[in-house]
Every structure is written in C-alpha cells, then in structure tokens.
Design a protein around this motif. Structure first.
Motif, PDB file in Angstrom:
ATOM      1  N   PRO A   1     -41.841-115.703 -52.812  1.00  0.00           N
ATOM      2  CA  PRO A   1     -40.907-115.182 -53.826  1.00  0.00           C
ATOM      3  C   PRO A   1     -41.868-114.607 -54.958  1.00  0.00           C
ATOM      4  N   ASN A   2     -41.229-113.728 -55.875  1.00  0.00           N
ATOM      5  CA  ASN A   2     -42.177-113.186 -57.124  1.00  0.00           C
ATOM      6  C   ASN A   2     -41.851-114.447 -58.044  1.00  0.00           C
ATOM      7  N   ALA A   3     -41.047-115.399 -57.821  1.00  0.00           N
ATOM      8  CA  ALA A   3     -41.178-116.527 -58.882  1.00  0.00           C
ATOM      9  C   ALA A   3     -42.426-117.278 -58.821  1.00  0.00           C
ATOM     10  N   LEU A   4     -43.117-117.233 -57.656  1.00  0.00           N
ATOM     11  CA  LEU A   4     -44.400-117.884 -57.566  1.00  0.00           C
ATOM     12  C   LEU A   4     -45.445-117.017 -57.918  1.00  0.00           C
ATOM     13  N   LEU A   5     -45.431-115.733 -57.621  1.00  0.00           N
ATOM     14  CA  LEU A   5     -46.373-114.979 -57.840  1.00  0.00           C
ATOM     15  C   LEU A   5     -46.495-114.261 -59.204  1.00  0.00           C
ATOM     16  N   ALA A   6     -45.707-114.021 -59.907  1.00  0.00           N
ATOM     17  CA  ALA A   6     -45.456-113.488 -61.216  1.00  0.00           C
ATOM     18  C   ALA A   6     -45.974-114.103 -62.165  1.00  0.00           C
ATOM     19  N   PRO A   7     -45.669-115.498 -62.152  1.00  0.00           N
ATOM     20  CA  PRO A   7     -46.388-116.527 -63.412  1.00  0.00           C
ATOM     21  C   PRO A   7     -47.951-116.507 -63.097  1.00  0.00           C
ATOM     22  N   ALA A   8     -48.442-116.706 -61.776  1.00  0.00           N
ATOM     23  CA  ALA A   8     -49.884-116.718 -61.637  1.00  0.00           C
ATOM     24  C   ALA A   8     -50.526-115.336 -62.215  1.00  0.00           C
ATOM     25  N   ALA A   9     -49.918-114.177 -61.956  1.00  0.00           N
ATOM     26  CA  ALA A   9     -50.421-112.955 -62.319  1.00  0.00           C
ATOM     27  C   ALA A   9     -50.548-112.990 -63.930  1.00  0.00           C
ATOM     28  N   VAL A  10     -49.463-113.260 -64.534  1.00  0.00           N
ATOM     29  CA  VAL A  10     -49.482-113.275 -66.002  1.00  0.00           C
ATOM     30  C   VAL A  10     -50.361-114.113 -66.642  1.00  0.00           C
ATOM     31  N   LEU A  11     -50.619-115.413 -66.321  1.00  0.00           N
ATOM     32  CA  LEU A  11     -51.272-116.542 -66.716  1.00  0.00           C
ATOM     33  C   LEU A  11     -52.864-115.934 -66.320  1.00  0.00           C
ATOM     34  N   ALA A  12     -53.551-115.176 -65.325  1.00  0.00           N
ATOM     35  CA  ALA A  12     -54.678-114.580 -64.787  1.00  0.00           C
ATOM     36  C   ALA A  12     -54.947-113.474 -65.999  1.00  0.00           C
ATOM     37  N   LEU A  13     -54.021-112.575 -66.417  1.00  0.00           N
ATOM     38  CA  LEU A  13     -54.246-111.721 -67.397  1.00  0.00           C
ATOM     39  C   LEU A  13     -54.345-112.024 -68.500  1.00  0.00           C
ATOM     40  N   ILE A  14     -53.396-113.180 -68.870  1.00  0.00           N
ATOM     41  CA  ILE A  14     -53.617-113.705 -70.198  1.00  0.00           C
ATOM     42  C   ILE A  14     -55.050-114.360 -70.435  1.00  0.00           C
ATOM     43  N   ALA A  15     -55.638-115.232 -69.183  1.00  0.00           N
ATOM     44  CA  ALA A  15     -56.834-115.738 -69.420  1.00  0.00           C
ATOM     45  C   ALA A  15     -57.844-114.769 -69.555  1.00  0.00           C
ATOM     46  N   LEU A  16     -57.748-113.520 -68.876  1.00  0.00           N
ATOM     47  CA  LEU A  16     -58.719-112.447 -68.807  1.00  0.00           C
ATOM     48  C   LEU A  16     -58.960-111.877 -70.400  1.00  0.00           C
ATOM     49  N   SER A  17     -57.825-111.606 -70.688  1.00  0.00           N
ATOM     50  CA  SER A  17     -57.846-111.004 -72.039  1.00  0.00           C
ATOM     51  C   SER A  17     -58.277-111.936 -73.308  1.00  0.00           C
ATOM     52  N   ILE A  18     -57.908-113.410 -72.974  1.00  0.00           N
ATOM     53  CA  ILE A  18     -58.261-114.275 -74.271  1.00  0.00           C
ATOM     54  C   ILE A  18     -60.095-114.640 -73.966  1.00  0.00           C
ATOM     55  N   GLN A  19     -60.310-114.847 -72.730  1.00  0.00           N
ATOM     56  CA  GLN A  19     -61.682-115.522 -72.665  1.00  0.00           C
ATOM     57  C   GLN A  19     -62.705-114.397 -71.943  1.00  0.00           C
ATOM     58  N   GLY A  20     -61.853-113.133 -71.664  1.00  0.00           N
ATOM     59  CA  GLY A  20     -62.998-112.159 -71.035  1.00  0.00           C
ATOM     60  C   GLY A  20     -63.563-112.211 -69.550  1.00  0.00           C
ATOM     61  N   ALA A  21     -62.862-113.417 -68.993  1.00  0.00           N
ATOM     62  CA  ALA A  21     -63.044-113.679 -67.458  1.00  0.00           C
ATOM     63  C   ALA A  21     -61.964-114.016 -66.803  1.00  0.00           C
TER      64      ALA A  21
END
Length: 161
Positions: free
Chosen positions: A32-52
C-alpha cells in the motif's frame, strides 16, 4: 540515560517498517502507498535537514540509488513481471539508504525470490502438482528482507556513501 545514535534508531524503525511491508506483500500481494509514502517523505525531510539519508548515505548516493532503482525495475513493471509497489519500494529503499543499500537489497531480494521459486517448483513437482500453476512469489517481501539484511550487514564502502 545513554544517547541513541540516530542511524541505529532509523535502522530499527526501518526494520519494523520493512516487516510491515513484507507481511502486506506476502499476505495481500500488494504494497500500500500508505506504507510507502510516509517513509519516502521522512527520508526526504531527513536528507534536506541533515544532508544525508536516514541511513547515512550522501545526497549523491541517494540520487544515484533512486535513478538506478527506476532503471532496474521499470522494465520489469512494463513487462508485467513486477508490480508498481515493487518499483516504488525499491525507490524508497534508495531514498532511505542510497545506492549501496538499494543494490544490496535488490540483489538479496532477487536471490531470495529465485531460491523460493526453485524450492516451490520442486515441492509442487514432488507433490504431483503442476509446477506452473503455483502463485508467484512477492518480490516486495524479498526486497524488504534484503533491506533488513543490508542495514545490519555493515557500512557501505567509502566510495558508495
């Protein structure tokens, strides 16, 4: 109280997420997208905040992994050998851990799926059943297990981070 390494916390969170993905794909043959989307969003937020990425990959390693994930899975999707959930899952794995984590998860997932398919063919044959009538193995479940193995197998070589 002992400080918790953020990467270790991400690994355990991603392991729980991977088990939920594996269970869903195994049971329902869909991710389900409900499992995939939150992980993708969190990964992108972490990448933008910490650069990794959450699992410690550089932005360049994430970009390479995401592009390669699509190159590896889109042909299979277009040939109807893979589902859209499998494509999106490998893409999210790249967002979480970069190219090394994505390639390792893909390789382990492919090996697990091939081994499971061979065992299934042999068992069906031994039981006198038509080997071609069995259900397909869920590749997403194997990718999720591959991710768990890769997260705890050790760090990526320096050129892959």
């Amino acid at each position: 109280m002992l400080p918790v390494d953020p990467v270790i916390a991400w690994k355990f969170s991603a392991s729980a997420w991977s088990l939920a993905i594996a269970a869903s794909d195994w049971r329902e043959r869909r991710i389900p997208n409900a499992l995939l989307a939150p992980a993708a969003v969190l990964a992108l937020i972490a990448l933008s905040i910490q650069g990794a990425s959450p699992l410690g990959a550089s932005g360049l390693a994430v970009a390479k992994g995401a592009g390669l994930a699509l190159l590896l899975t889109l042909p299979g999707y277009l040939l109807r050998a893979l589902g859209a959930g499998d494509v999106k899952l490998l893409f999210v794995i790249a967002l979480l851990g970069g190219v090394w984590m994505m390639l390792g998860s893909f390789a382990i997932g492919a090996l697990l799926t091939a081994a499971g398919g061979l065992v299934g063919l042999k068992v069906r044959s031994l039981l006198g059943l038509d080997p071609k009538q069995g259900r397909h193995l869920p590749f997403g479940s194997a990718l999720a297990v591959g991710l768990i193995i890769m997260m705890f197998a050790g760090d990526a070589p320096p050129g892959w981070r």
